[in-house]
Design a protein around this motif. Structure first.
Motif, mmCIF file in Angstrom:
data_model
loop_
_atom_site.group_PDB
_atom_site.id
_atom_site.type_symbol
_atom_site.label_atom_id
_atom_site.label_comp_id
_atom_site.label_asym_id
_atom_site.label_seq_id
_atom_site.Cartn_x
_atom_site.Cartn_y
_atom_site.Cartn_z
ATOM 1 N N SER A 197 0.878 -1.218 0.137
ATOM 2 C CA SER A 197 -0.057 0.171 0.000
ATOM 3 C C SER A 197 0.754 1.137 -0.081
ATOM 4 C CB SER A 197 -1.117 -0.115 1.288
ATOM 5 O OG SER A 197 -1.968 -1.146 1.204
ATOM 6 N N VAL A 198 0.414 2.276 -0.778
ATOM 7 C CA VAL A 198 1.247 3.254 -0.892
ATOM 8 C C VAL A 198 0.422 4.785 -0.697
ATOM 9 C CG1 VAL A 198 0.947 3.402 -3.391
ATOM 10 C CG2 VAL A 198 2.827 4.641 -2.505
ATOM 11 N N THR A 199 0.896 5.802 -0.057
ATOM 12 C CA THR A 199 0.409 7.016 -0.097
ATOM 13 C C THR A 199 1.465 8.103 -0.337
ATOM 14 O OG1 THR A 199 -0.920 6.366 1.996
ATOM 15 C CG2 THR A 199 -0.643 8.834 1.723
ATOM 16 N N GLY A 200 0.750 9.173 -1.102
ATOM 17 C CA GLY A 200 1.733 10.120 -1.655
ATOM 18 C C GLY A 200 0.650 11.496 -2.135
ATOM 19 N N ALA A 201 1.496 12.502 -2.207
ATOM 20 C CA ALA A 201 1.011 13.821 -2.710
ATOM 21 C C ALA A 201 0.534 13.595 -4.007
ATOM 22 C CB ALA A 201 1.678 15.058 -2.253
ATOM 23 N N ALA A 202 -0.764 14.367 -4.590
ATOM 24 C CA ALA A 202 -0.873 14.483 -5.830
ATOM 25 C C ALA A 202 -1.557 15.755 -6.352
ATOM 26 C CB ALA A 202 -2.000 13.273 -6.227
ATOM 27 N N SER A 203 -1.007 16.281 -7.536
ATOM 28 C CA SER A 203 -1.209 17.657 -7.790
ATOM 29 C C SER A 203 -2.850 17.580 -8.554
ATOM 30 C CB SER A 203 -0.326 18.240 -9.009
ATOM 31 O OG SER A 203 0.984 18.599 -8.397
ATOM 32 N N ILE A 204 -3.617 18.652 -8.154
ATOM 33 C CA ILE A 204 -5.211 18.666 -8.742
ATOM 34 C C ILE A 204 -5.056 19.070 -10.243
ATOM 35 C CG2 ILE A 204 -7.286 19.726 -8.751
ATOM 36 C CD1 ILE A 204 -6.830 17.957 -6.336
ATOM 37 N N ARG A 205 -5.675 18.357 -11.086
ATOM 38 C CA ARG A 205 -5.893 18.997 -12.339
ATOM 39 C C ARG A 205 -7.401 19.090 -12.709
ATOM 40 N NH1 ARG A 205 -4.557 14.900 -16.411
ATOM 41 N NH2 ARG A 205 -5.353 13.305 -15.128
ATOM 42 N N VAL A 206 -7.669 20.241 -13.236
ATOM 43 C CA VAL A 206 -8.991 20.634 -13.489
ATOM 44 C C VAL A 206 -9.211 20.709 -15.110
ATOM 45 C CG1 VAL A 206 -10.788 22.520 -13.153
ATOM 46 C CG2 VAL A 206 -9.134 22.006 -11.291
ATOM 47 N N LEU A 207 -10.185 20.013 -15.495
ATOM 48 C CA LEU A 207 -10.090 19.754 -16.871
ATOM 49 C C LEU A 207 -11.804 20.163 -17.322
ATOM 50 C CD1 LEU A 207 -8.617 16.303 -16.997
ATOM 51 C CD2 LEU A 207 -7.516 18.416 -17.257
ATOM 52 N N ASP A 208 -11.933 20.227 -18.685
ATOM 53 C CA ASP A 208 -13.288 20.474 -19.188
ATOM 54 C C ASP A 208 -13.670 18.932 -19.920
ATOM 55 O OD1 ASP A 208 -12.120 20.215 -21.564
ATOM 56 O OD2 ASP A 208 -12.335 22.009 -22.249
ATOM 57 N N ARG A 209 -14.686 18.723 -20.248
ATOM 58 C CA ARG A 209 -15.454 17.657 -20.890
ATOM 59 C C ARG A 209 -14.430 17.126 -21.883
ATOM 60 N NH1 ARG A 209 -20.856 19.062 -24.149
ATOM 61 N NH2 ARG A 209 -20.082 20.454 -25.690
ATOM 62 N N ASP A 210 -13.643 17.924 -22.734
ATOM 63 C CA ASP A 210 -12.620 17.367 -23.569
ATOM 64 C C ASP A 210 -11.290 17.063 -23.309
ATOM 65 O OD1 ASP A 210 -14.587 17.451 -25.687
ATOM 66 O OD2 ASP A 210 -14.475 19.617 -26.029
ATOM 67 N N MET A 211 -11.188 17.103 -21.776
ATOM 68 C CA MET A 211 -9.852 16.890 -21.172
ATOM 69 C C MET A 211 -8.905 18.186 -21.604
ATOM 70 S SD MET A 211 -10.849 14.262 -19.722
ATOM 71 C CE MET A 211 -9.467 13.531 -18.725
#
Length: 444
Positions: A197-211
């Motif tokens: 099992s692993v835990t780590g920091a992840a950056s947020i990505r904000v996307l529209d419906r076309d990614m």
């Protein structure tokens, strides 16, 4: 003559006259009334430079508005006295900006301005104008969708659904941009293979419906993603399956394997159905003591086994030819004495395995539902008997079931039952299963 010159030099009026004449001669040599060059700068003192990538500042109501369309940088061309041009180029102590202090919501064209630069310089900005969009600033809360690349898992491992903390973030931006948000993702960036099992920091990505990535502010910008990893392997015993019959005069004392267990890897369903693996030894080829290398046989759904082969030490007792003849004579005598008809030759036994057979659930009380608690309702069935009988059998000849008629609500370990032909024996890979009894929901 010398006396005359000395006398003139000593005369101060003479010397003043000489000085005046010399001054007039020098003035005449320098000054030209028709030359108008003094009215313009000397070309050697002028310069022009292009100052690239100068940042542009925007001044507007940042608390309530969002402005887009202002270029990040522009190019500024300056012309004028060389010293002033060089100072502007090297120090860049001027400011390029747009003034939107009084701007209202909508789209407009604004001029890009320059200030704090020498008034002796001619300044040109490229581009000179920018079309900007001024919109209301809004803040909304969105749920974060954690992501994890399953291909990073090591062989024989699986993972549950990733979890994220915090589960929501606040996103601020122009109203029309925030309204276009379709996905808020956080992908855990780790290197494989992963076997725990692993835990780590992840950056947020904000996307529209076309990614497409959207230009918004996220609070917080990173979240904590946790992935639970478990092994898809277990250790099971190795069975020795005997095939065929020993040659005449050979008695089998024992078969010993160099290892009694094997570690198997496969899908969760296949592991739940597999309680043992096997090796097969052909008795018809055994005439003396020895060691045989046998492959470990695995059922469908199991992807690997360790070890793949085992060493089987075979211990037999072989009768000599003389003993066999004596035994034959004695047998003939006994046969003559008893006057019984000769016995029919015993048919060889055969083993056949049926994999992944369904287990029927029967007998649930009215108003209750019975289901397999571990999610798997299948098992393997090994059948042993005469070759002629076993070869003619199919999975339809056997009924595998559990009886839930006497079970109360809750979970129970129940024996698996089998019905089939009388002249064969069988063995299940799963002797018991876990059954869950629940009360049906009555419709309103």
């Amino acid at each position: 003559m010398d006396k005359l010159i000395d006398k003139l030099v000593d005369n101060r009026w003479f010397m003043k006259a000489v000085a005046l004449v010399l001054a007039l001669l020098l003035f005449d040599a320098v000054y030209d009334g028709s030359d108008k060059s003094g009215e313009v700068n000397v070309p050697g003192d002028q310069d022009t430079e292009l100052i690239e990538d100068v940042p542009v500042k925007s001044y507007y109501d940042t608390d309530n508005l969002v402005v887009t369309g202002v270029p990040d940088t522009v190019d500024v061309r300056v012309s004028g006295p060389k010293s002033h041009v060089q100072i502007a180029k090297t120090q860049r102590d001027f400011e390029v900006y747009v003034n939107l202090s009084d701007a209202e919501v909508g789209e407009k064209q604004v001029r890009i301005l320059v200030r704090d630069i020498s008034d002796r310089l001619d300044v040109t900005v490229d581009p000179l104008y920018a079309t900007v969009s001024i919109q209301e600033k809004v803040t909304k809360e969105f749920k974060v969708e954690p992501e994890f690349n399953q291909s990073l898992l090591g062989d024989g491992f699986t993972s549950g659904a990733p979890s994220v903390k915090p589960e929501t973030v606040k996103i601020t931006g122009a109203k029309d941009v925030v309204d276009r948000i379709s996905y808020v993702k956080a992908a855990l960036d780790v290197k494989g293979p992963i076997e725990e099992s692993v835990t780590g920091a992840a950056s947020i990505r904000v996307l529209d419906r076309d990614m497409n990535k959207l230009n918004v502010a996220v609070d917080p910008e990173t979240v904590e993603v946790t992935v639970s990893v478990k092994s898809l392997a277990k250790t099971v015993p190795i069975d020795v399956v005997r095939k065929g019959s020993l040659p005449s005069g050979v008695t089998l004392n024992s078969i010993d394997l160099d290892t009694a267990e094997a570690r198997i890897t496969g899908s969760e369903e296949a592991l739940g159905q597999t309680e043992r693996v096997r090796v097969e030894i052909d008795l018809g080829k055994i005439t003396k003591d020895g060691v045989q290398t046998l492959p470990v046989i695995i059922p469908d759904g199991i992807t690997s086994v360790d070890p793949k082969t085992v060493e089987a030490s075979v211990d037999v007792t072989a009768e000599s030819q003389e003993d066999q003849e004596d035994a034959g004579s004695e047998a003939e005598e006994d046969e003559a004495e008893t006057a019984t008809p000769p016995a029919e030759e015993t048919e060889k036994d055969e083993t056949k395995t049926f994999s992944n057979l369904p287990i029927d659930l029967t007998g649930a009380a009215e108003g209750y539902t019975a289901a397999f608690a571990d999610g798997s309702g299948r098992t393997n069935l090994s059948v042993q008997g005469p070759v002629s009988v076993v070869n003619g059998l199919g999975s339809a000849d056997f009924n595998i079931f559990v009886d839930a008629s006497s079970l109360s609500e809750g979970e129970h370990n129940v024996p698996v039952k089998v019905t089939g032909p009388d002249n064969v024996s069988w063995k299940l890979s799963r002797e018991t299963v876990k059954i869950s009894i629940t009360q049906k929901n009555e419709e309103a």
